[in-house]
Design a protein around this motif. Sequence first.
Motif, PDB file in Angstrom:
ATOM      1  N   THR A 198      -6.666   2.896  -7.443  1.00  0.00           N
ATOM      2  CA  THR A 198      -7.339   2.001  -6.498  1.00  0.00           C
ATOM      3  C   THR A 198      -8.834   1.978  -6.778  1.00  0.00           C
ATOM      4  OG1 THR A 198      -5.663   2.502  -4.840  1.00  0.00           O
ATOM      5  CG2 THR A 198      -7.717   1.537  -4.040  1.00  0.00           C
ATOM      6  N   ASP A 199      -9.382   3.159  -7.070  1.00  0.00           N
ATOM      7  CA  ASP A 199     -10.801   3.273  -7.382  1.00  0.00           C
ATOM      8  C   ASP A 199     -11.138   2.514  -8.670  1.00  0.00           C
ATOM      9  OD1 ASP A 199     -13.390   4.535  -6.870  1.00  0.00           O
ATOM     10  OD2 ASP A 199     -12.998   5.628  -8.728  1.00  0.00           O
ATOM     11  N   ARG A 254       0.819  -1.215   0.000  1.00  0.00           N
ATOM     12  CA  ARG A 254       0.000   0.000   0.000  1.00  0.00           C
ATOM     13  C   ARG A 254       0.851   1.262   0.000  1.00  0.00           C
ATOM     14  NH1 ARG A 254      -5.818  -1.154   2.138  1.00  0.00           N
ATOM     15  NH2 ARG A 254      -6.287  -2.616   0.480  1.00  0.00           N
ATOM     16  N   PRO A 284      -2.603  11.298  -4.758  1.00  0.00           N
ATOM     17  CA  PRO A 284      -4.016  11.210  -5.171  1.00  0.00           C
ATOM     18  C   PRO A 284      -4.183  10.397  -6.450  1.00  0.00           C
ATOM     19  CG  PRO A 284      -3.113  13.398  -5.621  1.00  0.00           C
ATOM     20  CD  PRO A 284      -2.104  12.675  -4.787  1.00  0.00           C
ATOM     21  N   ASP A 329      -4.678   6.835  -5.661  1.00  0.00           N
ATOM     22  CA  ASP A 329      -6.042   6.621  -5.161  1.00  0.00           C
ATOM     23  C   ASP A 329      -7.023   6.417  -6.310  1.00  0.00           C
ATOM     24  OD1 ASP A 329      -5.006   7.001  -2.655  1.00  0.00           O
ATOM     25  OD2 ASP A 329      -5.673   9.079  -2.470  1.00  0.00           O
ATOM     26  N   THR A 388       1.799   3.885  -3.021  1.00  0.00           N
ATOM     27  CA  THR A 388       1.079   5.157  -2.929  1.00  0.00           C
ATOM     28  C   THR A 388       2.034   6.345  -2.917  1.00  0.00           C
ATOM     29  OG1 THR A 388      -0.587   3.997  -1.653  1.00  0.00           O
ATOM     30  CG2 THR A 388      -0.726   6.374  -1.658  1.00  0.00           C
TER      31      THR A 388
END
Lengths: 228, 228
Positions: free
Chosen positions: B133-134, A119, B127, B130, A123
Amino acid sequence: MAQDAQRPAERAKRLPRAVREKQILDAAVRVFSLHGYHSASMDEISDVAGVSKPMIYSYLGAKEDLFLHCIRREANRMLEAVQAGIRPDVPPDMQLWHGLRAFYGFVASHRESWVVLHRHAITVGGPFADEITDLRGKAIKLVGGLVVSAGARKGLAEQVEFSGEGLAAALVGAAESLADWWLDHTDVPDGVLASWLMNLAWLGFNDLVEGQLWRPREHDGEHGADQA
Amino acid sequence: MAQDAQRPAERAKRLPRAVREKQILDAAVRVFSLHGYHSASMDEISDVAGVSKPMIYSYLGAKEDLFLHCIRREANRMLEAVQAGIRPDVPPDMQLWHGLRAFYGFVASHRESWVVLHRHAITVGGPFADEITDLRGKAIKLVGGLVVSAGARKGLAEQVEFSGEGLAAALVGAAESLADWWLDHTDVPDGVLASWLMNLAWLGFNDLVEGQLWRPREHDGEHGADQA
Protein backbone atom coordinates in the motif's frame (compact mmCIF):
# COMPACT_ATOMS: atom_id res chain seq x y z
CA MET A 1 -30.53 -14.26 21.44
CA ALA A 2 -30.22 -16.10 24.67
CA GLN A 3 -33.32 -17.92 23.43
CA ASP A 4 -31.56 -18.69 20.18
CA ALA A 5 -28.65 -20.20 22.01
CA GLN A 6 -30.96 -22.41 24.02
CA ARG A 7 -33.32 -23.50 21.26
CA PRO A 8 -31.55 -23.13 17.92
CA ALA A 9 -33.52 -25.92 16.25
CA GLU A 10 -36.85 -24.43 17.30
CA ARG A 11 -35.97 -20.90 16.08
CA ALA A 12 -34.48 -22.23 12.87
CA LYS A 13 -37.78 -23.79 11.98
CA ARG A 14 -39.49 -20.43 12.10
CA LEU A 15 -37.32 -18.83 9.42
CA PRO A 16 -36.16 -20.52 6.22
CA ARG A 17 -32.47 -21.25 6.13
CA ALA A 18 -31.89 -18.80 3.26
CA VAL A 19 -33.32 -15.95 5.33
CA ARG A 20 -31.15 -16.85 8.30
CA GLU A 21 -28.05 -17.07 6.13
CA LYS A 22 -28.80 -13.65 4.68
CA GLN A 23 -29.13 -12.19 8.19
CA ILE A 24 -25.83 -13.73 9.20
CA LEU A 25 -23.97 -12.65 6.06
CA ASP A 26 -25.34 -9.08 6.22
CA ALA A 27 -24.15 -8.81 9.81
CA ALA A 28 -20.80 -10.43 9.05
CA VAL A 29 -20.06 -8.08 6.14
CA ARG A 30 -20.86 -5.13 8.40
CA VAL A 31 -18.68 -6.32 11.28
CA PHE A 32 -15.78 -7.44 9.04
CA SER A 33 -15.83 -4.11 7.19
CA LEU A 34 -15.71 -2.19 10.48
CA HIS A 35 -13.00 -4.14 12.27
CA GLY A 36 -11.17 -6.19 9.66
CA TYR A 37 -10.92 -9.97 9.66
CA HIS A 38 -8.62 -10.46 12.63
CA SER A 39 -10.36 -8.05 15.02
CA ALA A 40 -13.93 -8.99 14.12
CA SER A 41 -15.52 -11.25 16.75
CA MET A 42 -18.11 -13.95 16.24
CA ASP A 43 -19.86 -12.59 19.35
CA GLU A 44 -20.44 -9.23 17.65
CA ILE A 45 -21.58 -10.89 14.41
CA SER A 46 -24.00 -13.00 16.46
CA ASP A 47 -25.28 -9.84 18.23
CA VAL A 48 -25.72 -7.84 15.02
CA ALA A 49 -27.36 -10.73 13.18
CA GLY A 50 -29.64 -11.67 16.09
CA VAL A 51 -28.63 -15.27 15.44
CA SER A 52 -26.92 -17.51 17.98
CA LYS A 53 -23.28 -18.46 17.51
CA PRO A 54 -24.06 -22.21 17.37
CA MET A 55 -26.47 -21.52 14.53
CA ILE A 56 -23.86 -19.42 12.68
CA TYR A 57 -21.36 -22.26 13.02
CA SER A 58 -23.91 -24.78 11.88
CA TYR A 59 -25.06 -22.77 8.85
CA LEU A 60 -21.90 -21.06 7.59
CA GLY A 61 -19.02 -22.43 9.63
CA ALA A 62 -16.37 -20.80 11.78
CA LYS A 63 -14.84 -17.38 11.19
CA GLU A 64 -12.64 -18.34 8.22
CA ASP A 65 -15.50 -20.05 6.38
CA LEU A 66 -17.85 -17.20 7.23
CA PHE A 67 -15.40 -14.65 5.80
CA LEU A 68 -15.05 -16.75 2.63
CA HIS A 69 -18.86 -16.87 2.30
CA CYS A 70 -18.95 -13.07 2.67
CA ILE A 71 -16.30 -12.55 0.00
CA ARG A 72 -18.03 -14.90 -2.44
CA ARG A 73 -21.47 -13.36 -1.93
CA GLU A 74 -20.20 -9.78 -2.26
CA ALA A 75 -18.07 -10.66 -5.29
CA ASN A 76 -21.08 -12.22 -7.02
CA ARG A 77 -23.30 -9.27 -6.14
CA MET A 78 -20.78 -6.86 -7.56
CA LEU A 79 -20.29 -8.80 -10.79
CA GLU A 80 -24.06 -9.16 -11.22
CA ALA A 81 -24.57 -5.42 -10.64
CA VAL A 82 -21.96 -4.54 -13.27
CA GLN A 83 -23.26 -7.13 -15.72
CA ALA A 84 -26.83 -5.87 -15.25
CA GLY A 85 -25.62 -2.32 -15.92
CA ILE A 86 -24.13 -3.17 -19.31
CA ARG A 87 -26.68 -2.88 -22.11
CA PRO A 88 -25.47 -4.94 -25.07
CA ASP A 89 -27.60 -2.94 -27.53
CA VAL A 90 -25.65 0.32 -27.20
CA PRO A 91 -22.27 1.30 -28.75
CA PRO A 92 -19.12 0.05 -26.96
CA ASP A 93 -18.28 3.37 -25.29
CA MET A 94 -21.78 3.59 -23.83
CA GLN A 95 -21.51 -0.04 -22.71
CA LEU A 96 -18.26 0.78 -20.91
CA TRP A 97 -19.86 3.91 -19.45
CA HIS A 98 -22.84 1.93 -18.13
CA GLY A 99 -20.49 -0.71 -16.75
CA LEU A 100 -18.37 1.88 -14.93
CA ARG A 101 -21.48 3.64 -13.62
CA ALA A 102 -22.79 0.33 -12.32
CA PHE A 103 -19.43 -0.49 -10.70
CA TYR A 104 -19.00 2.84 -8.91
CA GLY A 105 -22.71 2.90 -8.12
CA PHE A 106 -22.33 -0.49 -6.45
CA VAL A 107 -19.29 0.66 -4.47
CA ALA A 108 -21.15 3.84 -3.44
CA SER A 109 -24.19 1.95 -2.16
CA HIS A 110 -22.30 -1.11 -0.85
CA ARG A 111 -19.26 0.52 0.64
CA GLU A 112 -18.97 -2.23 3.24
CA SER A 113 -18.86 -4.88 0.53
CA TRP A 114 -16.05 -3.07 -1.24
CA VAL A 115 -14.06 -2.59 1.97
CA VAL A 116 -14.35 -6.31 2.73
CA LEU A 117 -13.59 -7.37 -0.85
CA HIS A 118 -10.78 -5.01 -1.56
CA ARG A 119 -9.08 -3.87 1.62
CA HIS A 120 -9.65 -6.76 4.03
CA ALA A 121 -9.62 -9.78 1.75
CA ILE A 122 -6.31 -8.64 0.27
CA THR A 123 -4.78 -7.61 3.57
CA VAL A 124 -5.56 -10.93 5.24
CA GLY A 125 -4.21 -12.84 2.26
CA GLY A 126 -4.24 -16.62 1.99
CA PRO A 127 -7.38 -18.22 0.50
CA PHE A 128 -9.15 -14.85 0.63
CA ALA A 129 -6.65 -13.27 -1.76
CA ASP A 130 -7.25 -16.23 -4.10
CA GLU A 131 -10.96 -15.38 -4.17
CA ILE A 132 -10.09 -11.82 -5.16
CA THR A 133 -7.78 -13.08 -7.91
CA ASP A 134 -10.71 -15.14 -9.15
CA LEU A 135 -13.04 -12.11 -9.04
CA ARG A 136 -10.48 -10.02 -10.92
CA GLY A 137 -10.20 -12.72 -13.57
CA LYS A 138 -13.97 -12.69 -14.10
CA ALA A 139 -14.00 -8.88 -14.33
CA ILE A 140 -11.19 -8.97 -16.90
CA LYS A 141 -13.16 -11.49 -18.95
CA LEU A 142 -16.25 -9.28 -18.80
CA VAL A 143 -14.38 -6.12 -19.85
CA GLY A 144 -12.39 -8.10 -22.41
CA GLY A 145 -15.69 -8.96 -24.10
CA LEU A 146 -16.45 -5.25 -24.41
CA VAL A 147 -13.03 -4.48 -25.85
CA VAL A 148 -13.26 -7.30 -28.38
CA SER A 149 -16.75 -6.26 -29.48
CA ALA A 150 -15.57 -2.64 -29.81
CA GLY A 151 -12.66 -3.83 -31.95
CA ALA A 152 -14.89 -6.09 -34.06
CA ARG A 153 -17.23 -3.18 -34.84
CA LYS A 154 -14.28 -1.32 -36.29
CA GLY A 155 -12.87 -4.29 -38.20
CA LEU A 156 -9.95 -4.58 -35.78
CA ALA A 157 -10.84 -8.02 -34.47
CA GLU A 158 -7.35 -9.42 -35.07
CA GLN A 159 -5.40 -6.66 -33.32
CA VAL A 160 -7.81 -6.65 -30.42
CA GLU A 161 -7.64 -10.42 -30.04
CA PHE A 162 -3.93 -9.99 -29.31
CA SER A 163 -4.11 -6.94 -27.05
CA GLY A 164 -7.73 -7.07 -25.86
CA GLU A 165 -7.21 -9.12 -22.72
CA GLY A 166 -4.19 -7.03 -21.74
CA LEU A 167 -6.14 -3.80 -22.24
CA ALA A 168 -9.01 -5.27 -20.23
CA ALA A 169 -6.61 -6.18 -17.42
CA ALA A 170 -5.32 -2.60 -17.46
CA LEU A 171 -8.86 -1.17 -17.38
CA VAL A 172 -9.96 -3.40 -14.52
CA GLY A 173 -6.84 -2.45 -12.56
CA ALA A 174 -7.53 1.22 -13.21
CA ALA A 175 -11.16 0.96 -12.06
CA GLU A 176 -10.17 -0.99 -8.96
CA SER A 177 -7.33 1.35 -8.03
CA LEU A 178 -9.56 4.42 -8.44
CA ALA A 179 -12.23 2.80 -6.24
CA ASP A 180 -9.54 2.13 -3.64
CA TRP A 181 -8.42 5.78 -3.83
CA TRP A 182 -12.07 6.75 -3.40
CA LEU A 183 -12.27 5.13 0.04
CA ASP A 184 -10.04 7.98 1.24
CA HIS A 185 -11.73 10.67 -0.90
CA THR A 186 -15.42 10.09 -0.34
CA ASP A 187 -16.34 13.68 -1.21
CA VAL A 188 -16.07 12.85 -4.94
CA PRO A 189 -19.48 11.67 -6.30
CA ASP A 190 -19.53 8.21 -7.91
CA GLY A 191 -20.64 9.63 -11.28
CA VAL A 192 -17.53 11.84 -11.35
CA LEU A 193 -15.28 8.83 -10.80
CA ALA A 194 -16.92 6.95 -13.64
CA SER A 195 -16.50 9.97 -15.91
CA TRP A 196 -12.80 10.41 -15.02
CA LEU A 197 -12.13 6.81 -15.92
CA MET A 198 -14.25 7.01 -19.06
CA ASN A 199 -12.32 10.06 -20.19
CA LEU A 200 -9.02 8.36 -19.44
CA ALA A 201 -9.93 5.03 -21.02
CA TRP A 202 -11.93 6.23 -23.99
CA LEU A 203 -10.35 9.52 -24.91
CA GLY A 204 -6.98 9.32 -23.20
CA PHE A 205 -4.88 11.97 -21.64
CA ASN A 206 -3.93 13.65 -24.90
CA ASP A 207 -7.56 14.47 -25.64
CA LEU A 208 -8.12 15.57 -22.05
CA VAL A 209 -5.34 18.13 -22.06
CA GLU A 210 -6.60 19.34 -25.44
CA GLY A 211 -9.87 20.13 -23.67
CA GLN A 212 -11.93 17.31 -25.20
CA LEU A 213 -14.36 15.56 -22.91
CA TRP A 214 -16.30 12.36 -23.32
CA ARG A 215 -19.93 12.71 -22.27
CA PRO A 216 -22.73 10.14 -22.23
CA ARG A 217 -25.28 10.80 -24.96
CA GLU A 218 -29.07 10.95 -24.75
CA HIS A 219 -29.45 9.30 -28.15
CA ASP A 220 -26.79 6.63 -28.27
CA GLY A 221 -25.00 7.81 -31.41
CA GLU A 222 -21.74 6.36 -32.63
CA HIS A 223 -19.27 9.02 -31.46
CA GLY A 224 -18.83 9.72 -27.78
CA ALA A 225 -16.28 12.51 -27.83
CA ASP A 226 -17.12 16.20 -28.05
CA GLN A 227 -14.89 16.91 -31.01
CA ALA A 228 -13.84 20.58 -31.03
CA MET B 1 28.76 -23.25 4.86
CA ALA B 2 29.53 -25.69 7.56
CA GLN B 3 32.51 -23.42 8.24
CA ASP B 4 30.18 -20.43 8.37
CA ALA B 5 27.99 -22.10 10.93
CA GLN B 6 30.99 -22.84 13.07
CA ARG B 7 32.78 -19.52 12.80
CA PRO B 8 30.29 -16.85 11.78
CA ALA B 9 32.22 -14.04 13.48
CA GLU B 10 35.41 -14.93 11.66
CA ARG B 11 33.74 -15.13 8.21
CA ALA B 12 31.79 -11.93 8.88
CA LYS B 13 35.04 -10.06 9.31
CA ARG B 14 36.20 -11.05 5.86
CA LEU B 15 33.24 -9.44 4.04
CA PRO B 16 31.67 -6.07 4.88
CA ARG B 17 28.19 -6.31 6.36
CA ALA B 18 26.59 -4.58 3.34
CA VAL B 19 27.98 -7.27 1.01
CA ARG B 20 26.70 -10.06 3.25
CA GLU B 21 23.27 -8.46 3.49
CA LYS B 22 23.10 -8.17 -0.29
CA GLN B 23 23.99 -11.89 -0.64
CA ILE B 24 21.29 -12.80 1.84
CA LEU B 25 18.63 -10.56 0.30
CA ASP B 26 19.40 -11.72 -3.26
CA ALA B 27 19.02 -15.32 -2.14
CA ALA B 28 15.89 -14.59 -0.12
CA VAL B 29 14.15 -12.83 -3.02
CA ARG B 30 14.94 -15.81 -5.26
CA VAL B 31 13.69 -18.41 -2.77
CA PHE B 32 10.59 -16.41 -1.77
CA SER B 33 9.68 -15.84 -5.42
CA LEU B 34 10.01 -19.56 -6.16
CA HIS B 35 8.11 -20.98 -3.20
CA GLY B 36 6.07 -18.11 -1.69
CA TYR B 37 6.44 -16.87 1.86
CA HIS B 38 4.98 -19.79 3.75
CA SER B 39 6.78 -22.58 1.87
CA ALA B 40 10.17 -20.86 1.65
CA SER B 41 12.64 -22.27 4.18
CA MET B 42 15.44 -20.44 5.96
CA ASP B 43 17.59 -23.51 5.23
CA GLU B 44 17.23 -23.01 1.49
CA ILE B 45 17.88 -19.27 1.77
CA SER B 46 21.00 -20.05 3.79
CA ASP B 47 22.11 -22.58 1.16
CA VAL B 48 21.52 -20.25 -1.80
CA ALA B 49 23.16 -17.28 -0.04
CA GLY B 50 26.11 -19.29 1.19
CA VAL B 51 25.59 -17.62 4.55
CA SER B 52 24.87 -19.45 7.81
CA LYS B 53 21.41 -19.27 9.33
CA PRO B 54 22.71 -17.70 12.59
CA MET B 55 24.32 -14.95 10.53
CA ILE B 56 21.07 -14.37 8.61
CA TYR B 57 19.16 -14.09 11.89
CA SER B 58 21.77 -11.75 13.31
CA TYR B 59 21.89 -9.47 10.26
CA LEU B 60 18.30 -9.39 9.01
CA GLY B 61 16.19 -11.24 11.55
CA ALA B 62 13.87 -14.21 11.29
CA LYS B 63 11.72 -15.09 8.29
CA GLU B 64 9.11 -12.37 8.76
CA ASP B 65 11.72 -9.62 9.13
CA LEU B 66 13.71 -11.02 6.24
CA PHE B 67 10.63 -10.96 3.98
CA LEU B 68 9.93 -7.36 5.03
CA HIS B 69 13.53 -6.42 4.19
CA CYS B 70 13.11 -8.07 0.77
CA ILE B 71 9.88 -6.19 0.06
CA ARG B 72 11.38 -2.85 1.10
CA ARG B 73 14.53 -3.32 -0.95
CA GLU B 74 12.69 -4.44 -4.08
CA ALA B 75 10.09 -1.66 -3.72
CA ASN B 76 12.85 0.95 -3.49
CA ARG B 77 14.73 -0.53 -6.45
CA MET B 78 11.59 -0.45 -8.56
CA LEU B 79 10.72 3.13 -7.65
CA GLU B 80 14.31 4.23 -8.28
CA ALA B 81 14.35 2.49 -11.66
CA VAL B 82 11.11 4.21 -12.72
CA GLN B 83 12.23 7.58 -11.36
CA ALA B 84 15.56 7.27 -13.17
CA GLY B 85 13.70 6.48 -16.40
CA ILE B 86 11.64 9.67 -16.33
CA ARG B 87 13.42 12.57 -18.02
CA PRO B 88 11.92 15.82 -16.75
CA ASP B 89 13.10 17.75 -19.82
CA VAL B 90 10.78 16.00 -22.31
CA PRO B 91 7.04 16.55 -22.92
CA PRO B 92 4.61 14.83 -20.52
CA ASP B 93 3.64 12.00 -22.88
CA MET B 94 7.31 11.14 -23.42
CA GLN B 95 7.86 11.30 -19.65
CA LEU B 96 5.01 8.85 -19.15
CA TRP B 97 6.39 6.66 -21.94
CA HIS B 98 9.85 6.60 -20.37
CA GLY B 99 8.32 5.87 -16.97
CA LEU B 100 6.28 2.96 -18.35
CA ARG B 101 9.29 1.62 -20.27
CA ALA B 102 11.34 1.79 -17.09
CA PHE B 103 8.60 0.04 -15.09
CA TYR B 104 8.05 -2.83 -17.52
CA GLY B 105 11.80 -2.99 -18.16
CA PHE B 106 12.32 -3.45 -14.43
CA VAL B 107 9.65 -6.13 -14.21
CA ALA B 108 11.17 -7.90 -17.24
CA SER B 109 14.68 -7.97 -15.79
CA HIS B 110 13.64 -8.42 -12.15
CA ARG B 111 10.79 -10.84 -12.50
CA GLU B 112 11.53 -12.35 -9.09
CA SER B 113 11.24 -8.93 -7.45
CA TRP B 114 7.86 -8.37 -9.05
CA VAL B 115 6.58 -11.81 -8.06
CA VAL B 116 7.61 -11.19 -4.45
CA LEU B 117 6.26 -7.63 -4.40
CA HIS B 118 3.03 -8.24 -6.17
CA ARG B 119 1.94 -11.84 -5.87
CA HIS B 120 3.46 -12.97 -2.58
CA ALA B 121 3.41 -9.80 -0.48
CA ILE B 122 -0.28 -9.34 -1.23
CA THR B 123 -1.17 -13.00 -0.84
CA VAL B 124 0.46 -13.28 2.56
CA GLY B 125 -1.20 -10.06 3.70
CA GLY B 126 -0.63 -8.48 7.12
CA PRO B 127 2.31 -6.07 7.44
CA PHE B 128 3.51 -7.09 3.96
CA ALA B 129 0.32 -5.81 2.33
CA ASP B 130 0.84 -2.53 4.21
CA GLU B 131 4.25 -2.17 2.56
CA ILE B 132 2.63 -2.62 -0.84
CA THR B 133 0.00 0.00 0.00
CA ASP B 134 2.88 2.31 0.86
CA LEU B 135 4.66 1.52 -2.43
CA ARG B 136 1.45 2.13 -4.38
CA GLY B 137 1.02 5.49 -2.62
CA LYS B 138 4.52 6.54 -3.67
CA ALA B 139 3.90 5.45 -7.26
CA ILE B 140 0.63 7.43 -7.35
CA LYS B 141 2.47 10.49 -6.06
CA LEU B 142 5.13 10.08 -8.77
CA VAL B 143 2.60 9.67 -11.59
CA GLY B 144 0.44 12.43 -10.10
CA GLY B 145 3.38 14.80 -10.55
CA LEU B 146 3.46 13.92 -14.26
CA VAL B 147 -0.29 14.44 -14.65
CA VAL B 148 -0.18 17.79 -12.87
CA SER B 149 2.77 18.99 -14.93
CA ALA B 150 1.00 17.89 -18.13
CA GLY B 151 -2.09 19.83 -17.06
CA ALA B 152 -0.07 22.91 -16.11
CA ARG B 153 1.55 23.00 -19.56
CA LYS B 154 -1.91 23.22 -21.07
CA GLY B 155 -3.22 25.80 -18.59
CA LEU B 156 -5.44 23.19 -16.94
CA ALA B 157 -3.76 23.32 -13.53
CA GLU B 158 -7.02 23.80 -11.63
CA GLN B 159 -8.94 20.93 -13.23
CA VAL B 160 -6.00 18.60 -12.88
CA GLU B 161 -5.47 19.51 -9.24
CA PHE B 162 -8.95 18.10 -8.59
CA SER B 163 -8.76 15.00 -10.77
CA GLY B 164 -4.98 14.52 -11.07
CA GLU B 165 -4.46 12.22 -8.10
CA GLY B 166 -7.47 10.11 -9.07
CA LEU B 167 -6.22 9.76 -12.64
CA ALA B 168 -2.77 8.88 -11.28
CA ALA B 169 -4.31 6.20 -9.04
CA ALA B 170 -6.13 4.80 -12.09
CA LEU B 171 -2.93 4.78 -14.17
CA VAL B 172 -0.88 3.08 -11.46
CA GLY B 173 -3.61 0.45 -11.05
CA ALA B 174 -3.66 -0.11 -14.80
CA ALA B 175 0.13 -0.51 -14.99
CA GLU B 176 0.16 -2.86 -12.01
CA SER B 177 -2.73 -4.98 -13.27
CA LEU B 178 -1.16 -5.32 -16.72
CA ALA B 179 2.16 -6.34 -15.13
CA ASP B 180 0.26 -8.96 -13.13
CA TRP B 181 -1.44 -10.22 -16.31
CA TRP B 182 2.01 -10.39 -17.89
CA LEU B 183 3.21 -12.98 -15.38
CA ASP B 184 0.87 -15.43 -17.14
CA HIS B 185 1.59 -14.11 -20.67
CA THR B 186 5.36 -13.84 -20.77
CA ASP B 187 5.51 -14.13 -24.57
CA VAL B 188 4.55 -10.43 -24.91
CA PRO B 189 7.69 -8.22 -24.99
CA ASP B 190 7.94 -5.55 -22.30
CA GLY B 191 8.04 -2.74 -24.88
CA VAL B 192 4.70 -3.92 -26.27
CA LEU B 193 3.12 -3.75 -22.82
CA ALA B 194 4.38 -0.20 -22.33
CA SER B 195 3.01 0.79 -25.71
CA TRP B 196 -0.43 -0.79 -25.03
CA LEU B 197 -0.72 1.19 -21.84
CA MET B 198 0.59 4.35 -23.44
CA ASN B 199 -1.99 4.05 -26.19
CA LEU B 200 -4.73 3.44 -23.66
CA ALA B 201 -3.68 6.19 -21.26
CA TRP B 202 -2.59 8.82 -23.74
CA LEU B 203 -4.85 8.29 -26.71
CA GLY B 204 -7.68 6.27 -25.25
CA PHE B 205 -9.75 3.55 -26.75
CA ASN B 206 -11.66 5.85 -29.09
CA ASP B 207 -8.46 6.82 -30.90
CA LEU B 208 -7.30 3.19 -30.92
CA VAL B 209 -10.39 1.90 -32.68
CA GLU B 210 -10.10 4.82 -35.11
CA GLY B 211 -6.69 3.44 -36.04
CA GLN B 212 -4.61 6.12 -34.35
CA LEU B 213 -1.50 4.99 -32.55
CA TRP B 214 0.81 6.74 -30.16
CA ARG B 215 4.48 6.25 -30.97
CA PRO B 216 7.56 7.54 -29.20
CA ARG B 217 9.32 10.25 -31.21
CA GLU B 218 12.97 10.58 -32.14
CA HIS B 219 12.84 14.35 -31.76
CA ASP B 220 10.70 14.99 -28.70
CA GLY B 221 8.08 17.19 -30.37
CA GLU B 222 4.90 18.33 -28.67
CA HIS B 223 2.34 15.95 -30.22
CA GLY B 224 2.63 12.24 -29.63
CA ALA B 225 -0.26 10.90 -31.67
CA ASP B 226 -0.07 9.92 -35.31
CA GLN B 227 -2.97 12.05 -36.41
CA ALA B 228 -4.61 10.63 -39.52
